[in-house]
Motif scaffolding. Sequence first.
Motif, PDB file in Angstrom:
ATOM      1  N   SER A 185       4.367  -4.968   1.345  1.00 22.05           N
ATOM      2  CA  SER A 185       5.707  -5.547   1.464  1.00 22.05           C
ATOM      3  C   SER A 185       6.445  -4.749   2.533  1.00 22.05           C
ATOM      4  O   SER A 185       5.966  -3.702   2.994  1.00 22.05           O
ATOM      5  N   CYS A 219      11.176  -4.488  -6.387  1.00 22.09           N
ATOM      6  CA  CYS A 219      10.056  -5.430  -6.365  1.00 22.09           C
ATOM      7  C   CYS A 219       9.349  -5.400  -7.712  1.00 22.09           C
ATOM      8  O   CYS A 219       8.731  -4.401  -8.071  1.00 22.09           O
ATOM      9  N   THR A 275       2.197  -2.222  -2.238  1.00 19.30           N
ATOM     10  CA  THR A 275       3.123  -2.644  -3.283  1.00 19.30           C
ATOM     11  C   THR A 275       2.282  -3.205  -4.416  1.00 19.30           C
ATOM     12  O   THR A 275       1.799  -4.334  -4.353  1.00 19.30           O
TER      13      THR A 275
END
Length: 111
Positions: A95, A12, A88
């Motif tokens: 997330s 991510c 996150t």
Amino acid sequence: MSQLKNQHCKPCEGGFCPLEQNDSIGHLEQVPGWQLSEDGKRISRKIKFSNFAATMSFINAMADMSEKEGHHPDFSAGYGYCDVTYTTHAIGGLSENDFICAAKINDLLEP
């Protein structure tokens, strides 16, 4: 859907929105002991241990799991406790990675 603890985190770097609060609440049901922050951007758990050595053993296991998943918590610890928080950072909220790691931490705590 497979259990969260059997899933793996996806890289991510941002570029997508955090989970909606309803989705976070649904995921939260799969990770007993974790709490959603009032703003819906973090989950946390307070974990108690019988002594400092048990706390450190848990922290080392958590660090190993976090490195394997490429997703790291914020935590504080002391004699007989560890407070763990996931968010996150790249997306400014939660997330699925946060819930996957929470499930893996719960698995570490199983006898």
